[in-house]
Every structure is written in structure tokens, then in C-alpha cells.
Design a protein around this motif. Structure first.
Motif, PDB file in Angstrom:
ATOM      1  N   UNK A 100       1.080  14.840   2.475  1.00 31.42           N
ATOM      2  CA  UNK A 100       1.432  14.090   1.212  1.00 31.42           C
ATOM      3  C   UNK A 100       0.864  12.745   1.319  1.00 31.42           C
ATOM      4  N   UNK A 101       0.252  12.375   0.787  1.00 31.12           N
ATOM      5  CA  UNK A 101      -0.807  10.865   0.457  1.00 31.12           C
ATOM      6  C   UNK A 101      -0.122  10.442  -0.838  1.00 31.12           C
ATOM      7  N   UNK A 102      -0.207   9.037  -0.797  1.00 28.64           N
ATOM      8  CA  UNK A 102       0.770   8.557  -1.850  1.00 28.64           C
ATOM      9  C   UNK A 102      -0.277   7.414  -2.594  1.00 28.64           C
ATOM     10  N   UNK A 103       0.553   7.268  -4.017  1.00 23.12           N
ATOM     11  CA  UNK A 103      -0.715   6.348  -4.732  1.00 23.12           C
ATOM     12  C   UNK A 103       0.185   5.032  -5.523  1.00 23.12           C
ATOM     13  N   UNK A 104      -0.514   3.835  -4.726  1.00 24.68           N
ATOM     14  CA  UNK A 104       0.169   2.695  -5.007  1.00 24.68           C
ATOM     15  C   UNK A 104      -0.660   1.644  -5.882  1.00 24.68           C
ATOM     16  N   UNK A 105      -0.643   1.124  -7.193  1.00 26.17           N
ATOM     17  CA  UNK A 105      -1.979   0.884  -7.835  1.00 26.17           C
ATOM     18  C   UNK A 105      -1.321  -0.865  -7.286  1.00 26.17           C
ATOM     19  N   UNK A 106      -3.098  -1.329  -6.788  1.00 24.43           N
ATOM     20  CA  UNK A 106      -2.484  -3.218  -5.945  1.00 24.43           C
ATOM     21  C   UNK A 106      -1.551  -4.012  -7.574  1.00 24.43           C
ATOM     22  N   UNK A 107      -1.824  -3.075  -8.118  1.00 21.54           N
ATOM     23  CA  UNK A 107      -1.600  -4.642  -9.208  1.00 21.54           C
ATOM     24  C   UNK A 107       0.390  -5.021  -8.958  1.00 21.54           C
ATOM     25  N   UNK A 108       1.307  -3.947  -8.346  1.00 21.98           N
ATOM     26  CA  UNK A 108       2.342  -4.080  -8.097  1.00 21.98           C
ATOM     27  C   UNK A 108       2.203  -5.078  -7.244  1.00 21.98           C
ATOM     28  N   UNK A 109       1.382  -5.516  -6.399  1.00 30.17           N
ATOM     29  CA  UNK A 109       1.505  -7.184  -5.659  1.00 30.17           C
ATOM     30  C   UNK A 109       2.069  -6.444  -4.594  1.00 30.17           C
ATOM     31  N   UNK A 110       2.953  -7.318  -3.708  1.00 30.95           N
ATOM     32  CA  UNK A 110       4.179  -7.004  -3.001  1.00 30.95           C
ATOM     33  C   UNK A 110       4.713  -6.816  -2.863  1.00 30.95           C
ATOM     34  N   UNK A 113       2.978  -2.953  -1.425  1.00 32.19           N
ATOM     35  CA  UNK A 113       3.492  -3.412  -0.346  1.00 32.19           C
ATOM     36  C   UNK A 113       4.675  -2.701   0.229  1.00 32.19           C
ATOM     37  N   UNK A 114       4.995  -3.609   0.189  1.00 30.65           N
ATOM     38  CA  UNK A 114       6.833  -2.484   0.446  1.00 30.65           C
ATOM     39  C   UNK A 114       7.001  -1.698   0.384  1.00 30.65           C
ATOM     40  N   UNK A 115       7.139  -1.043  -1.052  1.00 28.56           N
ATOM     41  CA  UNK A 115       6.815   0.392  -1.493  1.00 28.56           C
ATOM     42  C   UNK A 115       5.946   1.585  -0.520  1.00 28.56           C
ATOM     43  N   UNK A 116       4.697   0.652  -0.260  1.00 30.87           N
ATOM     44  CA  UNK A 116       3.630   1.967   0.760  1.00 30.87           C
ATOM     45  C   UNK A 116       4.113   1.606   1.928  1.00 30.87           C
ATOM     46  N   UNK A 117       4.603   0.200   2.472  1.00 28.41           N
ATOM     47  CA  UNK A 117       5.359   0.464   3.739  1.00 28.41           C
ATOM     48  C   UNK A 117       6.759   1.699   4.072  1.00 28.41           C
ATOM     49  N   UNK A 118       7.604   1.435   3.356  1.00 28.92           N
ATOM     50  CA  UNK A 118       8.538   2.669   3.111  1.00 28.92           C
ATOM     51  C   UNK A 118       7.957   4.151   3.102  1.00 28.92           C
ATOM     52  N   UNK A 119       6.927   4.462   2.032  1.00 27.00           N
ATOM     53  CA  UNK A 119       7.016   4.934   1.958  1.00 27.00           C
ATOM     54  C   UNK A 119       6.261   6.288   2.678  1.00 27.00           C
ATOM     55  N   UNK A 120       4.921   5.434   3.938  1.00 27.91           N
ATOM     56  CA  UNK A 120       4.573   5.885   5.674  1.00 27.91           C
ATOM     57  C   UNK A 120       5.953   6.228   6.679  1.00 27.91           C
ATOM     58  N   UNK A 139     -12.270  -2.051  -5.718  1.00 25.56           N
ATOM     59  CA  UNK A 139     -12.063  -1.958  -4.441  1.00 25.56           C
ATOM     60  C   UNK A 139     -11.819  -3.431  -2.999  1.00 25.56           C
ATOM     61  N   UNK A 140     -13.011  -4.175  -3.196  1.00 25.84           N
ATOM     62  CA  UNK A 140     -13.343  -5.340  -2.352  1.00 25.84           C
ATOM     63  C   UNK A 140     -12.480  -6.543  -2.764  1.00 25.84           C
ATOM     64  N   UNK A 141     -11.344  -6.273  -3.939  1.00 26.53           N
ATOM     65  CA  UNK A 141     -11.218  -7.368  -4.312  1.00 26.53           C
ATOM     66  C   UNK A 141      -9.447  -7.526  -3.535  1.00 26.53           C
ATOM     67  N   UNK A 142      -9.599  -8.481  -2.697  1.00 24.56           N
ATOM     68  CA  UNK A 142      -8.733  -9.421  -1.897  1.00 24.56           C
ATOM     69  C   UNK A 142      -7.559  -8.772  -2.210  1.00 24.56           C
ATOM     70  N   UNK A 143      -7.015  -9.009  -3.088  1.00 24.75           N
ATOM     71  CA  UNK A 143      -5.623  -9.388  -4.022  1.00 24.75           C
ATOM     72  C   UNK A 143      -5.224  -7.438  -3.621  1.00 24.75           C
ATOM     73  N   UNK A 144      -5.935  -6.333  -2.820  1.00 25.51           N
ATOM     74  CA  UNK A 144      -5.319  -5.020  -2.994  1.00 25.51           C
ATOM     75  C   UNK A 144      -5.289  -5.166  -1.045  1.00 25.51           C
ATOM     76  N   UNK A 145      -5.880  -6.007  -0.644  1.00 30.82           N
ATOM     77  CA  UNK A 145      -6.155  -5.924   1.250  1.00 30.82           C
ATOM     78  C   UNK A 145      -5.052  -6.130   1.814  1.00 30.82           C
ATOM     79  N   UNK A 146      -3.714  -6.766   1.294  1.00 30.56           N
ATOM     80  CA  UNK A 146      -2.353  -6.310   1.872  1.00 30.56           C
ATOM     81  C   UNK A 146      -1.627  -5.228   2.180  1.00 30.56           C
TER      82      UNK A 146
END
Length: 299
Positions: A100-110, A113-120, A139-146
Motif C-alpha cells: 500500500x501507498x497513500x496519497x495526500x494532497x499537499x493542499x491539505x497543509x498541516x 502532514x498529520x494524516x501522513x504520519x498516522x498512515x505510516x 513538486x518543488x513548492x515549499x508548501x509540500x516540503x513538510x
């Protein structure tokens, strides 16, 4: 990596690193998988598989598959169907063939990021799929870096759609999809800023194939998957690099269900790929990248 899925690599003929789930076990379907995609790939109506149905399909073929959806809520206003949790939980029930991979829209913001950590940590996802076109970001938008920081922290994989997309193809204004976001050179910045992050550039990157090859040869942790195209249409330079400089970094991917692994493999058999390179592309490179096998041995 930890929590490696239980599967018998010796019994697998291939690992498909790029498959999509479009139907929930609750019967809901992903509206983004519309008729434009079916027409673009010449298959008519888009087939829609649940996780369990996809597992059965690949098990019959003695193949494993990376499975995911695409979260584009910032652009569509709609939640992904099925959700990341459903995909991960059902994939765990079919761990002999599914990763399984997941997908998180970077537009969700913080919140994303919390959802990504929980999915992992709670659901054992092994990587994350990004689709810059449908998610509307570079992809190089700093908003996605977290998000990348969390993925890199856990030693997982970031898979980026690259090149043209069938989403919106042929509809007025391309359905609002902007192709500029999917130039692989934007991912080059990510590879620089996250040197320990494993990255997959998905698809032959039309019209930026040379850019993708340049990034993958220059950045040691950038790979290329061959999904979304029949191999008989691969540009010559992609075949050349797959046979040589990138023989350990090119991965079999189908983009199922828009292209079946059966059709992909039939057309791949017609390419002038060296005998010693074919098993690398079909299984060995993915097994190593996904942590299912040890490091590559010297040629």
C-alpha cells in the motif's frame, strides 16, 4: 525498511509499482476515473476495481502490485474514494501480493502532514503518490516540503506523476488540468533538498523524457517507472538508458486498470532489452527499492 509485507519473492514473476484503486468496498467509485481517461487510453469505459479485486487479479498472474488512489481534494472539493485507510487496511489482508501507498494532497497543509504520519505509523503505508497536475502544485513548492520530511524521516518512497496525463484529456480546457506542473525538473529540486528520499518519476515523461533521464542519471535516489504507456511507444532514448545507465533504476509499472499488465508485458517482450536487464526491470529493482530484497550486486 520495517514491516516488510509477507510475500514469496521467488514465486513472483513481476512487481507492478503503479496501480490504481477506483472503487470502495462500500460500492462508491472515484469520480476522477471518468470517461475521459477511458477514451484517452482507448479502452472505452473505465474499469473500476476494489483493493480485494485487484489483489485477486494480480495473484492469478503471480505478480505483486503497489496500490494507491489520488487525493486531489484541493482542486475537486471531493474526498478520495476509496480512502487511504481503506486501501491500507485491505492491502494488509492481501500482503502476499499488495503493497500500500497513500496519497495526500499537499493542499491539505498541516492536517495532511498529520494524516501522513498516522498512515505510516498506524497503517503501514510504504510510500506516497503525488499527482502535480490534478493536485495543482509544483513538486518543488515549499508548501509540500513538510510532507516530504515525514516521508524521508521514515525511509519511504515519494512517487510523482510526470509528463502528460489522461485526466481531462479531450475535455474543454483539458478539464482545467495544467500540464506545466509535471515537468520532472521540478522534482530535481526535491531530490536536492531531500538527498535521502527515494523518488520515483512515474511514466515515460512526454514531452520531457530527456529531462527525466537527466534527473534519474544525476540523482542517485531517483528512479523511473514505465507505467501509463505501451512499451511499443517508448521513445528510443528511454530504451537505451533502461538498457545501460539506468538498468538498476527503471521499474515495471502498468497504470492498471487503464493498461493491463498482460498487454504491457506482451509489448515489452518486443523491445530490444538485454536478457540480464529484463528481470531487473520486471522485479529485482522494485524488490530492492521497496525493501523486499537486499542491495544490488555488482554486475
Amino acid at each position: 525498511m520495517s514491516d516488510v509485507p509477507t510475500m514469496d519473492l521467488d514465486q513472483l514473476v513481476a512487481i507492478d509499482v503503479h496501480t490504481h484503486v477506483h472503487r470502495s468496498v462500500r460500492g462508491e467509485t472515484h469520480r476522477a476515473a471518468g470517461e475521459d481517461m477511458g477514451e484517452y487510453f482507448g479502452i472505452g469505459s473505465m474499469p473500476r476495481y476494489s483493493v480485494s479485486e485487484l489483489a485477486d487479479y494480480y495473484r492469478e498472474r503471480k505478480m505483486a502490485a503497489v496500490v494507491f488512489g489520488v487525493d486531489s481534494v484541493s482542486q475537486t472539493g471531493e474526498e478520495m474514494v476509496p480512502g487511504n485507510e481503506e486501501i491500507a487496511e485491505l492491502a494488509a489482508e492481501h500482503a502476499d501480493v499488495l503493497i500500500p501507498f497513500a496519497s495526500i494532497d499537499p493542499g491539505r497543509g498541516a492536517a495532511g502532514v498529520r494524516a501522513a504520519r498516522r498512515l505510516i505509523t498506524e497503517h503501514g503505508v510504504r510510500g506516497f503518490k503525488f499527482h502535480p497536475n490534478t493536485q495543482g502544485f509544483f513538486p518543488n513548492d515549499r508548501a509540500a516540503y513538510p510532507l516530504y520530511e515525514v516521508i524521508a524521516e521514515h525511509g519511504l518512497i515519494a512517487l510523482f506523476h510526470s509528463g502528460q496525463t489522461g485526466v481531462g484529456a479531450g475535455s474543454p480546457g483539458g478539464g482545467g488540468i495544467r500540464l506545466k506542473y509535471s515537468n520532472p525538473l521540478h522534482v530535481d529540486d526535491v531530490a536536492v533538498d531531500f538527498p535521502d528520499l527515494d523518488i520515483i518519476l512515474a511514466h515515460p515523461s512526454f514531452p520531457w523524457q530527456d529531462e527525466a533521464l537527466s534527473v534519474a542519471t544525476h540523482k542517485p535516489r531517483v528512479h523511473i517507472d514505465l507505467s501509463g504507456w505501451s512499451p511499443k511507444y517508448f521513445p528510443p532514448q528511454l530504451v537505451q538508458y533502461a538498457n545501460s545507465l539506468l538498468k538498476d533504476k527503471v521499474l515495471f509499472g502498468s497504470d492498471f486498470p487503464v493498461i493491463t499488465p498482460d498487454r504491457w508485458m506482451k509489448d515489452f517482450a518486443g523491445l530490444p532489452i538485454k536478457d540480464e536487464v529484463r528481470p531487473k526491470i520486471m522485479k529485482d529493482n522494485a524488490a530492492r527499492l521497496l525493501g523486499l530484497a537486499g542491495p544490488a550486486q555488482p554486475a
